[in-house]
Design an enzyme around this catalytic site. Structure first.
Site, short mmCIF file in Angstrom:
data_model
loop_
_atom_site.label_atom_id
_atom_site.label_comp_id
_atom_site.label_asym_id
_atom_site.label_seq_id
_atom_site.Cartn_x
_atom_site.Cartn_y
_atom_site.Cartn_z
N GLU A 25 0.58 -1.09 0.24
CA GLU A 25 -0.15 0.03 -0.29
C GLU A 25 0.93 1.32 -0.17
O GLU A 25 2.23 1.10 0.61
CB GLU A 25 -0.71 -0.13 1.57
CG GLU A 25 -2.02 -1.51 1.15
CD GLU A 25 -3.01 -0.90 2.82
OE1 GLU A 25 -2.72 -0.11 2.56
OE2 GLU A 25 -3.93 -2.17 2.15
N HIS B 82 -8.18 1.92 1.72
CA HIS B 82 -7.87 2.01 3.07
C HIS B 82 -8.40 3.03 4.14
O HIS B 82 -8.44 3.51 4.62
CB HIS B 82 -6.62 1.32 3.70
CG HIS B 82 -6.41 0.64 4.51
ND1 HIS B 82 -5.02 -0.29 4.76
CD2 HIS B 82 -6.99 -0.41 5.67
CE1 HIS B 82 -4.79 -0.72 6.46
NE2 HIS B 82 -6.13 -0.39 6.80
#
Length: 527
Positions: free
Chosen positions: A261, A279
């Protein structure tokens, strides 16, 4: 008067919660550089951060007065736990404050997958009216499988039951009774994947769960099923997922988290049957308010009352008691590690008994240490002296402590019994020479063996030649045996061998041992 420095943006309700305590002097200065924040950190008894401020290195070193650091959220990667613990600084977080928000996001993704919302939105924006292209699926009456049954998994399950769905769950560390209390059945992972129309992941990433949903397990899922991951990246093999969706085996997937990420130019993005969010699990006004208010009250409780709530590290033990406590705390941890390696299936209770001279010590740190050894490899959150019993309770494990002045066969003995759905396991140990952990019993077998390093344990037929075969296999694998203890019991046909070996056995070596006709079971553990 305690000084509290809030180093990152916090919901106004959180700041208000802090300022309601007359014992606290609050400084709210978010967005400072480490050099600018240093002067406030140096003077603070308590420090509150989110993810921006890194309480590491120079900044943590400058926290000379700090008694507690609070993280408004669950992750503590931005705090050096080892240094904080060594300094006697308690670190708190808010693990459940964003649980509802994350569960709701998973439900939202399930709805979105069922009704093709992203593609329908894009179609309308493009001036099209393609109603026949977006035929959806009702959720009512469908089966959803929940993988991981912590707080978020339970909230997600409750919401799905409210939608009229059939909910089944898998979590090897939660009892069937706990599942039944939430009006759902516990099943194994294969059964869940085979029978679920939707699968939602709510478990941590550990060595055991990384790539839990791999090519094989994706193949077990129903054709046309959907999978949702709002938990942690790394639970799903992303390449295998892409293949399963593109070849039509799965109807779609929703990901809020990724292996890396941000994910960059992921191959997943070429597939329009997979939908994404960046997220956002904790990203609601309510969750941000909840974490701010909760950490404010928890910081105040610790500074004013000494009450510890949701700590993620271990406070220092009084120096005068270290020499007495530490050997038994370490023995407890090692017995817990051994119990974890030996047990199969969900556990309903653990009983920790102190016999002899150790009975005079406070049993709480020893019991907590045993739970640390047992739970640490099962959970993603740090397990420590403060939260071990709470986490065990959340897993559906009843923990009891017994103290007795009876000395048994040694001056001091710690005995731990674990009751699972399959068996009862008892291990017993003592401390030799005031510092060396020693295993003294496994179930009915007396086995006096050091608890250190790599250990191989076998249950085998009580007949000549077995130990020789074991030694031959290990020798050919280049593994030395430094110590060995064999235990027998007159009423049992099996014997037990506890071997201290020089290194971890690879799968080939362990398989060869398990293939020995006389060997019923073999396991290895590092303590």
């Amino acid at each position: 008067m305690f000084k509290v420095f809030v180093a990152d943006k916090l919901a106004p309700e959180g700041i208000d919660a802090l300022r309601q305590y007359p014992e606290l002097e609050v400084t709210f200065e978010p967005g400072l550089s480490p050099e600018e924040a240093k002067k406030f950190v140096e003077d603070a008894d308590g420090i509150i951060v989110r993810s921006a401020t890194k309480m590491k290195g120079m900044l943590l070193e400058s926290a000379k007065r700090a008694k507690v650091i609070g993280r408004a959220g669950i992750g503590v990667d931005n705090i050096d736990l080892d240094v904080a613990t060594e300094r006697g600084i308690v670190v708190l977080n808010t693990p459940d404050a964003n649980a509802t928000t994350t569960a709701e996001l998973a439900v939202a993704h399930m709805f979105s997958l069922s009704r093709n919302l992203p593609k329908a939105d894009s179609s309308v924006r493009a001036g099209l009216w393609e109603r026949n292209n977006f035929l959806g699926i009702e959720l009512t009456g469908k089966t959803v499988g929940v993988v991981g049954f912590g707080t978020i998994g339970r909230l997600f399950a409750e919401k799905c039951i409210g939608l009229g769905m059939t909910v089944i769950g898998f979590d090897p560390f939660v009892t069937e009774e706990t599942f039944r209390s939430h009006n759902m059945n516990k099943v194994d992972l294969d059964e869940l994947l085979i029978n679920s129309d939707y699968v939602s992941l709510h478990c941590p990433v550990t060595d055991d769960t990384r790539n839990l949903i791999n090519e094989k397990n994706l193949g077990l899922m129903k054709k046309g099923a959907h999978i949702i991951n709002c938990a942690r990246g790394g639970l799903i093999d992303e390449n295998a997922l892409l293949e399963a969706v593109e070849d039509g085996h799965l109807a779609g997937a929703a990901l809020d988290v990724f292996e890396n990420e941000p994910p960059g130019d992921s191959p997943l993005f070429r597939c329009d049957k997979i939908q994404f969010t960046p997220h956002l699990g904790a990203s609601t006004h309510e969750a941000q308010t909840a974490v701010g208010v909760e950490i404010a009250h928890n910081i105040a409780s610790y500074l004013i009352k000494g009450q510890v709530i949701n700590a993620v590290n271990i406070p220092s033990i009084d120096q005068g008691k270290e020499e007495q406590f530490l050997p038994f705390i370490e023995l407890g941890r090692k017995l817990g590690v051994l119990l974890n390696a030996m047990s199969v299936g969900s556990v309903s209770s653990i009983e920790v008994s102190s016999y002899g001279e150790v009975n005079k010590l406070d049993s709480h740190p020893i019991t907590s240490s045993l739970l640390i050894g047992y739970l640490s490899s099962q959970l993603s959150v740090p397990v420590n002296q403060i939260n071990a019993k709470q986490l065990a309770k959340r897993q559906g494990i009843k923990v009891t402590e017994i103290k007795s002045s009876d000395s048994k066969d040694y001056v001091s003995v710690i005995e731990a019994s674990l009751i699972s759905e399959n068996e009862t396991i008892t291990v017993e140990g003592s401390v030799f020479d005031g510092r060396h952990s020693r295993l003294t019993r496994i179930n009915n077998y007396i086995v006096e063996s050091p608890l250190e390093g790599h250990i191989l344990i076998t249950w085998h037929a009580d007949q000549p030649g077995v130990i020789g075969i074991l030694g031959d296999i290990l020798g050919r694998m280049g593994v030395n045996i430094s110590r060995m203890q064999v235990g027998v019991h007159e009423n049992m046909q099996l014997a037990i061998a506890v071997l201290a070996v020089s290194s971890e056995l690879d799968e080939e070596a362990l398989s060869k041992i398990e293939e020995i006709t006389a060997v019923e079971r073999a396991l290895q553990v590092k303590v």
